[in-house]
Enzyme design. Structure first.
Site, PDB file in Angstrom:
ATOM      1  NE  ARG A  99      -4.884  -1.486   9.923  1.00 50.83           N
ATOM      2  CZ  ARG A  99      -3.623  -1.176   9.465  1.00 50.83           C
ATOM      3  NH1 ARG A  99      -3.604   0.073   8.580  1.00 50.83           N
ATOM      4  NH2 ARG A  99      -2.677  -1.755   9.288  1.00 50.83           N
TER       5      ARG A  99
ATOM      6  NE  ARG B 101       7.636  -2.510   6.410  1.00 49.61           N
ATOM      7  CZ  ARG B 101       6.314  -2.314   6.285  1.00 49.61           C
ATOM      8  NH1 ARG B 101       5.667  -1.740   5.459  1.00 49.61           N
ATOM      9  NH2 ARG B 101       5.823  -3.042   7.351  1.00 49.61           N
TER      10      ARG B 101
ATOM     11  NE  ARG C 293       6.048  -0.242  10.193  1.00 52.56           N
ATOM     12  CZ  ARG C 293       4.751  -0.261   9.180  1.00 52.56           C
ATOM     13  NH1 ARG C 293       4.863   0.294   8.165  1.00 52.56           N
ATOM     14  NH2 ARG C 293       3.766  -0.994   9.681  1.00 52.56           N
TER      15      ARG C 293
ATOM     16  CE  LYS D  55      -2.145  -1.133   3.717  1.00 59.71           C
ATOM     17  NZ  LYS D  55      -1.419  -2.539   4.137  1.00 59.71           N
TER      18      LYS D  55
ATOM     19  NE  ARG E  52       1.970  -4.901  11.011  1.00 65.20           N
ATOM     20  CZ  ARG E  52       3.066  -4.976  10.190  1.00 65.20           C
ATOM     21  NH1 ARG E  52       4.102  -5.429  10.632  1.00 65.20           N
ATOM     22  NH2 ARG E  52       2.997  -3.992   9.092  1.00 65.20           N
TER      23      ARG E  52
HETATM   24  P1  AP5 Z   1       4.728  -1.667   1.734  1.00 64.99           P
HETATM   25  O1  AP5 Z   1       4.406  -0.654   0.658  1.00 64.99           O
HETATM   26  O2  AP5 Z   1       5.613  -0.893   2.941  1.00 64.99           O
HETATM   27  O3  AP5 Z   1       3.544  -2.516   2.471  1.00 64.99           O
HETATM   28  P2  AP5 Z   1       2.253  -1.786   2.865  1.00 64.99           P
HETATM   29  O4  AP5 Z   1       1.211  -2.540   2.604  1.00 64.99           O
HETATM   30  O5  AP5 Z   1       2.140  -0.369   3.309  1.00 64.99           O
HETATM   31  O6  AP5 Z   1       2.519  -2.518   4.469  1.00 64.99           O
HETATM   32  P3  AP5 Z   1       2.427  -1.852   6.158  1.00 64.99           P
HETATM   33  O7  AP5 Z   1       3.048  -3.104   6.858  1.00 64.99           O
HETATM   34  O8  AP5 Z   1       2.750  -0.488   5.953  1.00 64.99           O
HETATM   35  O9  AP5 Z   1       1.018  -2.126   6.164  1.00 64.99           O
HETATM   36  P4  AP5 Z   1       0.116  -1.912   7.440  1.00 64.99           P
HETATM   37  O10 AP5 Z   1      -1.174  -1.988   7.082  1.00 64.99           O
HETATM   38  O11 AP5 Z   1       0.544  -3.216   8.342  1.00 64.99           O
HETATM   39  O12 AP5 Z   1       0.783  -0.817   8.370  1.00 64.99           O
HETATM   40  P5  AP5 Z   1       0.407   0.536   8.875  1.00 64.99           P
HETATM   41  O13 AP5 Z   1       1.661   1.431   8.885  1.00 64.99           O
HETATM   42  O14 AP5 Z   1      -0.704   1.073   8.189  1.00 64.99           O
HETATM   43  O15 AP5 Z   1       5.788  -3.011   1.440  1.00 64.99           O
HETATM   44  C1  AP5 Z   1       6.108  -3.798   2.237  1.00 64.99           C
HETATM   45  C2  AP5 Z   1       7.586  -4.368   1.549  1.00 64.99           C
HETATM   46  O16 AP5 Z   1       7.212  -5.003   0.410  1.00 64.99           O
HETATM   47  C3  AP5 Z   1       8.436  -3.196   1.584  1.00 64.99           C
HETATM   48  O17 AP5 Z   1       9.733  -3.711   1.908  1.00 64.99           O
HETATM   49  C4  AP5 Z   1       8.398  -3.094  -0.133  1.00 64.99           C
HETATM   50  O18 AP5 Z   1       9.707  -2.567  -0.414  1.00 64.99           O
HETATM   51  C5  AP5 Z   1       8.098  -4.338  -0.731  1.00 64.99           C
HETATM   52  N1  AP5 Z   1       7.008  -4.432  -1.732  1.00 64.99           N
HETATM   53  C6  AP5 Z   1       6.262  -3.605  -2.027  1.00 64.99           C
HETATM   54  N2  AP5 Z   1       5.723  -3.855  -3.312  1.00 64.99           N
HETATM   55  C7  AP5 Z   1       6.510  -4.834  -3.556  1.00 64.99           C
HETATM   56  C8  AP5 Z   1       6.302  -5.744  -4.982  1.00 64.99           C
HETATM   57  N3  AP5 Z   1       5.314  -5.568  -6.073  1.00 64.99           N
HETATM   58  N4  AP5 Z   1       7.202  -6.612  -5.226  1.00 64.99           N
HETATM   59  C9  AP5 Z   1       8.224  -6.598  -4.231  1.00 64.99           C
HETATM   60  N5  AP5 Z   1       8.306  -6.137  -3.121  1.00 64.99           N
HETATM   61  C10 AP5 Z   1       7.572  -5.187  -2.893  1.00 64.99           C
HETATM   62  O19 AP5 Z   1      -0.074   0.123  10.285  1.00 64.99           O
HETATM   63  C11 AP5 Z   1       0.857  -0.139  11.438  1.00 64.99           C
HETATM   64  C12 AP5 Z   1      -0.139  -0.286  12.674  1.00 64.99           C
HETATM   65  O20 AP5 Z   1      -0.501   1.123  13.057  1.00 64.99           O
HETATM   66  C13 AP5 Z   1      -1.211  -1.133  12.655  1.00 64.99           C
HETATM   67  O21 AP5 Z   1      -0.815  -2.416  12.993  1.00 64.99           O
HETATM   68  C14 AP5 Z   1      -2.096  -0.538  13.741  1.00 64.99           C
HETATM   69  O22 AP5 Z   1      -1.763  -0.821  14.875  1.00 64.99           O
HETATM   70  C15 AP5 Z   1      -1.931   0.861  13.275  1.00 64.99           C
HETATM   71  N6  AP5 Z   1      -2.933   1.452  12.538  1.00 64.99           N
HETATM   72  C16 AP5 Z   1      -2.691   1.949  11.127  1.00 64.99           C
HETATM   73  N7  AP5 Z   1      -3.923   2.526  10.725  1.00 64.99           N
HETATM   74  C17 AP5 Z   1      -4.890   2.187  11.670  1.00 64.99           C
HETATM   75  C18 AP5 Z   1      -6.405   2.262  11.394  1.00 64.99           C
HETATM   76  N8  AP5 Z   1      -7.078   2.839  10.501  1.00 64.99           N
HETATM   77  N9  AP5 Z   1      -7.183   1.903  12.457  1.00 64.99           N
HETATM   78  C19 AP5 Z   1      -6.444   1.278  13.594  1.00 64.99           C
HETATM   79  N10 AP5 Z   1      -5.160   1.076  13.738  1.00 64.99           N
HETATM   80  C20 AP5 Z   1      -4.283   1.496  12.566  1.00 64.99           C
END
Ligand code: AP5
Length: 265
Positions: free
Chosen positions: A120, A164, A197, A45, A208
């Site tokens: 979410r 990552r 992270r 994402k 997660r």
């Molecule tokens: P990346 O692009 O970083 O993936 P992502 O989908 O953004 O993954 P996240 O881990 O950031 O998502 P998340 O939803 O768990 O975390 P968030 O920060 O929102 O890519 C991942 C890796 O893959 C990278 O190394 C990249 O280089 C690689 N990659 C990408 N595309 C690729 C491809 N096509 N081919 C190969 N490699 C590739 O949330 C964190 C925490 O915050 C949550 O656990 C929760 O506690 C809290 N939180 C956030 N939002 C909310 C909400 N709305 N409600 C409640 N709690 C929330």
């Protein structure tokens, strides 16, 4: 927003060369509307959102990044959220709403925005619809979000998350398996030391992914029931995924602007 701003108008004053540059200039001036990027942790994402920002010039609103910024600053919200995030659980909805509302009210969101990691829970999805209806849409111009769900195989997700690394200065995302930096653990752009992270440890990753299954899958069902969910195979190179996502956004922009928009070449 007035009718004129809602149009995807042509940009005659841009001095650009070649078809690709003209297309980008048009897309950078179009109303894009709200875009939601849905998908499990590690689906890409953040990676895709950054490409959309670059291509369309609309802001990325990542609730994960906003929360991490609050943790870094030691704000009240950050203090409440830190332990929950470190366990891999979702932060309670009521702590999220104020933060998202404040960000969506900023003027850079008027042409459109990408939500990354929000909504979410089904309750957050309902809240978003009500917020957009009340605060962002005027009577003539309703543009409900288009929702892109990035689908990735489970084993691939684990590799993406454990590999990552991200730059604390510019936010660029790398992966030691798939997109390594040129120099070991240093950002290609500014040379900062790349970080792992806190929640990318294996036991937290499992938590997660479980939270995604239990709480975020119903969000996809919510949008599917309204015919707004577009699944995209994200188990491909990031550029291939980006090309398909662009096609979805162009179609969405055409609907939002009530006008035709250039198709990708
Ligand atoms: P990346 O692009 O970083 O993936 P992502 O989908 O953004 O993954 P996240 O881990 O950031 O998502 P998340 O939803 O768990 O975390 P968030 O920060 O929102 O890519 C991942 C890796 O893959 C990278 O190394 C990249 O280089 C690689 N990659 C990408 N595309 C690729 C491809 N096509 N081919 C190969 N490699 C590739 O949330 C964190 C925490 O915050 C949550 O656990 C929760 O506690 C809290 N939180 C956030 N939002 C909310 C909400 N709305 N409600 C409640 N709690 C929330």
């Amino acid at each position: 927003m007035g009718a004129e701003e809602g149009r995807c108008f042509r940009v005659r004053k841009y001095r650009v060369k070649g078809k690709g540059a003209i297309l980008m200039a048009k897309e950078a001036a179009c109303k894009i509307g709200p875009v939601v990027l849905l998908g499990p942790p590690g689906a890409g994402k953040g990676t895709q959102a950054k490409k959309i920002v670059e291509h369309y010039g609309i802001p990325q609103i990542s609730t994960g990044d906003l929360l991490r910024e609050n943790v870094r600053r030691g704000s009240e919200l950050g203090k409440k959220a830190k332990a929950i995030m470190d366990r891999g659980e979702l932060v309670p909805d009521e702590l999220i709403y104020g933060m998202v509302a404040a960000r969506l009210r900023q003027t850079d969101c008027q042409r459109g925005f990408i939500l990354d990691g929000f909504p979410r829970t089904a309750a957050q999805a309902g809240w978003l619809d009500a917020f957009l209806e009340k605060e962002l849409f005027d009577n003539e111009e309703k543009c409900p979000p288009t929702v892109v769900r990035l689908d990735v195989d489970y084993t691939q997700l684990l590799l993406r998350l454990t590999g990552r690394r991200s730059c604390p200065t510019c936010g660029r995302i790398y992966n030691v398996h798939f997109q390594p930096p040129r120099s070991d653990e240093l950002c290609d752009v500014d040379g900062s030391k790349l970080l792992l992270r806190n929640d990318d440890r294996e036991e937290v990753i499992r938590e997660r992914l479980a939270a995604y299954e239990a709480q975020t899958k119903p969000v996809a069902q919510y949008y599917q029931a309204q015919g707004r969910l577009i699944p995209v195979n994200a188990d491909r190179k990031a550029e291939e995924v980006a090309a398909e996502v662009s096609g979805v956004i162009n179609r969405h922009a055409a609907v939002c602007a009530g006008n035709e928009v250039a198709k990708p070449e």
